[in-house]
Write a protein that holds these residues in place. Structure first.
Motif, PDB file in Angstrom:
ATOM      1  N   THR A  43      22.968   1.933 -10.946  1.00 20.70           N
ATOM      2  CA  THR A  43      24.486   2.287 -10.593  1.00 20.70           C
ATOM      3  C   THR A  43      24.264   2.755  -9.101  1.00 20.70           C
ATOM      4  O   THR A  43      25.076   2.150  -8.306  1.00 20.70           O
ATOM      5  CB  THR A  43      24.996   3.523 -11.311  1.00 20.70           C
ATOM      6  OG1 THR A  43      24.899   3.045 -12.653  1.00 20.70           O
ATOM      7  CG2 THR A  43      26.612   3.839 -10.912  1.00 20.70           C
ATOM      8  N   PHE A  44      23.233   3.604  -8.705  1.00 25.82           N
ATOM      9  CA  PHE A  44      23.124   3.920  -7.260  1.00 25.82           C
ATOM     10  C   PHE A  44      22.657   3.022  -6.611  1.00 25.82           C
ATOM     11  O   PHE A  44      23.385   2.878  -5.255  1.00 25.82           O
ATOM     12  CB  PHE A  44      22.005   5.009  -7.232  1.00 25.82           C
ATOM     13  CG  PHE A  44      21.864   5.555  -5.983  1.00 25.82           C
ATOM     14  CD1 PHE A  44      23.028   6.250  -5.471  1.00 25.82           C
ATOM     15  CD2 PHE A  44      20.784   5.846  -5.536  1.00 25.82           C
ATOM     16  CE1 PHE A  44      22.765   7.096  -4.188  1.00 25.82           C
ATOM     17  CE2 PHE A  44      20.432   6.767  -4.255  1.00 25.82           C
ATOM     18  CZ  PHE A  44      21.583   7.123  -3.433  1.00 25.82           C
ATOM     19  N   ASP A  68      19.420  15.176 -11.280  1.00 24.75           N
ATOM     20  CA  ASP A  68      19.617  14.333 -12.135  1.00 24.75           C
ATOM     21  C   ASP A  68      20.342  13.122 -11.449  1.00 24.75           C
ATOM     22  O   ASP A  68      21.311  12.923 -10.690  1.00 24.75           O
ATOM     23  CB  ASP A  68      20.636  14.848 -13.333  1.00 24.75           C
ATOM     24  CG  ASP A  68      20.937  13.646 -14.240  1.00 24.75           C
ATOM     25  OD1 ASP A  68      20.285  12.543 -14.161  1.00 24.75           O
ATOM     26  OD2 ASP A  68      21.394  14.085 -15.129  1.00 24.75           O
ATOM     27  N   PRO A  69      19.423  11.790 -11.817  1.00 23.07           N
ATOM     28  CA  PRO A  69      19.944  10.645 -10.898  1.00 23.07           C
ATOM     29  C   PRO A  69      21.316  10.134 -11.412  1.00 23.07           C
ATOM     30  O   PRO A  69      21.820   9.477 -10.539  1.00 23.07           O
ATOM     31  CB  PRO A  69      18.778   9.536 -11.302  1.00 23.07           C
ATOM     32  CG  PRO A  69      17.923  10.047 -12.446  1.00 23.07           C
ATOM     33  CD  PRO A  69      18.081  11.682 -12.289  1.00 23.07           C
ATOM     34  N   SER A  70      21.830  10.679 -12.602  1.00 21.82           N
ATOM     35  CA  SER A  70      23.010  10.391 -12.984  1.00 21.82           C
ATOM     36  C   SER A  70      24.004  10.705 -11.681  1.00 21.82           C
ATOM     37  O   SER A  70      25.143  10.105 -11.931  1.00 21.82           O
ATOM     38  CB  SER A  70      23.354  10.766 -14.130  1.00 21.82           C
ATOM     39  OG  SER A  70      22.393  10.722 -15.127  1.00 21.82           O
ATOM     40  N   LEU A  71      23.854  11.653 -11.178  1.00 22.22           N
ATOM     41  CA  LEU A  71      24.929  12.198 -10.256  1.00 22.22           C
ATOM     42  C   LEU A  71      24.519  11.744  -8.608  1.00 22.22           C
ATOM     43  O   LEU A  71      25.083  12.193  -7.941  1.00 22.22           O
ATOM     44  CB  LEU A  71      24.821  13.681 -10.279  1.00 22.22           C
ATOM     45  CG  LEU A  71      24.938  14.285 -11.533  1.00 22.22           C
ATOM     46  CD1 LEU A  71      24.905  15.765 -11.575  1.00 22.22           C
ATOM     47  CD2 LEU A  71      26.598  14.128 -11.863  1.00 22.22           C
ATOM     48  N   TYR A  72      23.531  10.951  -8.474  1.00 23.52           N
ATOM     49  CA  TYR A  72      23.190  10.497  -7.196  1.00 23.52           C
ATOM     50  C   TYR A  72      24.578   9.826  -6.641  1.00 23.52           C
ATOM     51  O   TYR A  72      24.840  10.215  -5.171  1.00 23.52           O
ATOM     52  CB  TYR A  72      22.069   9.523  -7.461  1.00 23.52           C
ATOM     53  CG  TYR A  72      20.988  10.033  -7.220  1.00 23.52           C
ATOM     54  CD1 TYR A  72      20.352  11.290  -7.450  1.00 23.52           C
ATOM     55  CD2 TYR A  72      19.751   9.154  -7.299  1.00 23.52           C
ATOM     56  CE1 TYR A  72      19.174  11.937  -7.556  1.00 23.52           C
ATOM     57  CE2 TYR A  72      18.310   9.582  -7.252  1.00 23.52           C
ATOM     58  CZ  TYR A  72      18.225  11.044  -7.515  1.00 23.52           C
ATOM     59  OH  TYR A  72      16.903  11.316  -7.478  1.00 23.52           O
ATOM     60  N   THR A  73      25.242   8.983  -7.314  1.00 24.51           N
ATOM     61  CA  THR A  73      26.099   8.163  -6.739  1.00 24.51           C
ATOM     62  C   THR A  73      27.334   9.148  -6.402  1.00 24.51           C
ATOM     63  O   THR A  73      27.737   8.921  -5.083  1.00 24.51           O
ATOM     64  CB  THR A  73      26.725   7.128  -7.754  1.00 24.51           C
ATOM     65  OG1 THR A  73      25.547   6.347  -7.863  1.00 24.51           O
ATOM     66  CG2 THR A  73      27.686   6.235  -7.103  1.00 24.51           C
TER      67      THR A  73
END
Lengths: 88, 624
Positions: free
Chosen positions: B303-304, B402-407
């Motif tokens: 996603t990122f 957490d990479p889930s929150l990168y974008t």
């Protein structure tokens, strides 16, 4: 939370908000005694207190506050309410 | 932290203001989020006795005005304090408790100072009073909205005429209550529906006029309407939204201002391991890194990457700065079955064991952009700290663990705000990549001119016109390197220049066999007593090194010769960034006539036409 602890935290809020490190809060202290304590700063005072103690005031509690003693009572009351709710 | 929209910033250390050496450089403030108290303190440092603070941090002055029918007194310190973080010393005037439409009257309008740079019309929920009309049919309600927006358009035009300021309109978040429940969204009489119509009409109005949209409704939506509105604050002091969000509101406002002033960021510098994929390629190997469907975090990295590609598509430059073995890194880009970013998307790929501040400086230099245009993304707090310390003007978002929150974090940091869409923005990135291709082509040739001829360059030269004005404004406010005088003009000033009889203006567009670069150069001159003085001569950095300036020069000389203009005067005003063109006029054959402080004046006597062979096909379309 102990009353002393609340008072200590509250004193710091007053000192920061009114930019005066010499403010010592007492039960009798009220808006009359601090020149900058106008209606705008009264709102900001409550905004800060709500954030620091994680509590919530009614509109009328904000407008009808008499003095710091009453403020400490209300904070203590709200904190013990939230503790008893957490324990139940 | 209530305003999660600022989670990319570090909290300002509590003792920040006790440390005297802090605050001397606003660049360090750039990395911190301040609460309202801290913003007020910063603002008061500007207002009060601290002239030394003001001078030492070298802020750009900016005159700002707020018009609101609510109480905007808290906005002032919040905006002023935040302005410092963006490098502005803002002088703010507020017209609180004043309905914006009152400024339609001549009397009220005359109050406005004519020197404002920006005016914010801070519309709020309470300004919209047309929905207590349940007996009227829907079209009647729509007419009222149209009427209101029409009045706002008139307001914009009269304020603009009076002040020449850039005008921002804020839209209105909906209230978290409904009349009909879920059906509110479908019933045209519902407040929710009407507010939606109003916001849409407002957007259309800002698109059609020279004003800009401040999308407060989206900020509120991101943070949650139940928290955005604090009804008590409305009853207590007529504050339109919860004071908790003052810092976020002010930050968004400053983003828009700085983007209108051409100061948005342009380039992302990416780390690789645990930033673009999970794991460390040097240890885990091509098969061992986590990227792609099947693993929750692997999906987050995809996603990122998708988001980065979207940014790249709209013109944000991507580059890589990573400590790795170059071969390992390249292998992932070339061979990993799931990777979305390809080497083609990366304008500058720097993988080595050198320290990152050095590498980032190298990237900035090779892409010909300033460090203040760059954003550095790295999961490693040590690297982030290093870059913040040595390159304080580079934006370094606090990436969540957490990479889930990168974008979300990168998006809400708002580094790449685009104030108005121009055709050139769409193609910019293509241009950077084309430029690299052109450079490659050129480096294979010995004679530059032959190289340039081989890429089939076409120049279009014409005077300023209304169509080109937005792009002209963008170039005038963004170009730094090839800019002889670095004079900035706003849209209305450009219009005045465009319409003046004594002006000589040129807008230059470029095409070659790799792409259409759009407008890339601008010249402003004025003619008096058989003399042409060149006030502004600039070129976008993506067109540097192609001898376009020679074609422009030829154009001017021949124009002057045909009209018996005898002399051309050019100026060079030294700035931090325009060393590149220090000898520009010398190269064109001018002689130096005077030097005053940092201004050098150059003169040229015109005796004959200039007919040097240049590698361009030149067209001059007829003006409108």
């Amino acid at each position: 939370m102990e009353i002393e602890n609340i008072t200590k935290k509250l004193q710091l809020v007053f000192q920061t908000l009114f930019d005066d490190e010499t403010i010592i809060i007492t039960n009798d202290l009220s808006a009359k005694d601090i020149q900058e304590w106008d209606s705008l700063n009264n709102i900001m005072l409550f905004v800060e207190i709500e954030k620091i103690f994680n509590i919530h005031f009614r509109t009328s509690e904000i407008t009808k506050l008499q003095n710091v003693g009453e403020l400490i009572r209300r904070i203590t009351h709200k904190l013990s309410d939230s503790v008893s709710m957490a324990n139940s | 932290m209530t305003d999660s929209g600022l989670s990319h910033l570090l909290p300002l250390p509590a003792n920040y203001f006790h440390n005297e050496s802090n605050g001397e450089d606003w660049h360090t403030l750039l990395h911190y989020r301040c609460n309202f108290r801290q913003l007020s303190l910063l603002a008061s440092k500007l207002t009060k006795e601290c002239t030394s603070f003001r001078d030492s941090i070298n802020l750009k002055p900016l005159k700002f005005c707020i018009i609101s029918s609510n109480n905007s007194s808290l906005l002032v310190p919040a905006i002023k304090g935040t302005g410092i973080r963006y490098g502005y010393h803002m002088q703010i005037t507020e017209y609180s408790n004043t309905h914006p439409l009152l400024f339609l009257s001549e009397h009220q309008l005359n109050i406005l100072d004519e020197t404002y740079d920006f005016i914010l019309v801070a519309l709020n929920y309470e300004d919209i009073s047309f929905w207590h009309t349940d007996s009227e049919p829907a079209y009647g309600i729509n007419t009222k909205i149209e009427e209101f927006v029409h009045q706002l358009a008139q307001l914009q035009s009269s304020i603009f005429k009076k002040t020449g300021a850039t005008i921002l309109f804020q839209n209105i978040p909906r209230k978290p209550h409904t009349i009909f429940g879920h059906s509110d969204a479908t019933i045209t009489q519902s407040e929710q529906f009407q507010l939606h119509l109003f916001n849409q009409a407002l957007v259309a109005m800002t698109k059609q006029t020279s004003s800009y949209l401040f999308d407060v409704a989206s900020i509120a939506e991101n943070e949650g309407l139940n928290r955005w509105y604090d009804e008590r604050m409305w009853y207590l002091g007529k504050f339109a939204f919860s004071p908790d969000y003052l810092p976020l509101y002010a930050d968004h406002l400053c983003r828009i201002i700085s983007s209108i002033k051409g100061e948005s960021r342009k380039c992302i510098v990416l780390d690789l391991d645990n930033t673009l994929w999970g794991g460390i390629v040097g240890q885990d190997g091509l098969e061992g890194i986590n990227l792609g469907m099947g693993d929750p975090e692997g999906e987050a990295f995809i996603t990122f990457q998708k988001y980065l590609l979207q940014l790249n598509d709209r013109g944000v430059i991507l580059s890589v700065c990573s400590k790795n073995n170059k071969a390992d890194a390249i292998e992932v880009f070339e061979k990993h079955p799931k990777i979305l970013l390809k080497l083609d998307h990366i304008a500058c790929f720097v993988v080595n064991w050198e320290n990152k501040p050095t590498n980032i400086t190298f990237i900035a230099n090779s892409l010909n952009i300033g460090l203040e245009s760059m954003v550095f993304i790295d999961d490693n707090p040590v690297e982030r700290e290093n870059v913040r310390r040595y390159l304080p003007v580079v934006a370094v978002p606090e990436m969540p663990e957490d990479p889930s929150l990168y974008t979300r974090t990168l998006s809400q940091a708002g580094y790449f705000e685009l104030p108005k869409y121009t055709k050139e923005d769409l193609f910019r990135n293509e241009n950077y990549q084309n430029n690299i291709k052109v450079k490659k082509l050129l480096s294979n040739r010995i004679d530059i001119q032959d190289g340039l001829a081989a890429i089939g360059m076409q120049l279009e030269l014409k005077p300023f016109d209304a169509m080109g004005r937005n792009r002209i404004e963008q170039l005038i406010n963004k170009s730094n390197q090839f800019n002889l005088t670095t004079r900035r003009y706003n849209n209305s000033q450009i219009k005045v220049i465009e319409e003046s009889d004594s002006s000589y203006t040129l807008q230059v567009s470029l095409k070659d066999k790799f792409g259409d670069y759009g407008m890339i150069s601008v010249l402003i001159g004025s003619i008096e007593n058989q003399t042409l003085s060149i006030d502004t001569w600039l070129m976008s950095c993506r067109a540097i090194g192609r001898e376009i300036e020679k074609a422009v020069f030829q154009e001017i000389v021949n124009y002057c010769f045909d009209r018996e203009i005898k002399t051309i005067i050019g100026y060079y005003i030294k700035s931090d960034k325009n060393e590149l063109v220090q000898d520009h006029y010398l190269k064109m054959g001018f002689y130096q006539s005077t030097i005053k402080k940092n201004i050098t004046e150059w003169k040229l006597k015109i005796q004959q036409k200039n007919i040097v062979q240049l590698p361009f096909k030149i067209t001059r379309p007829q003006g409108e």
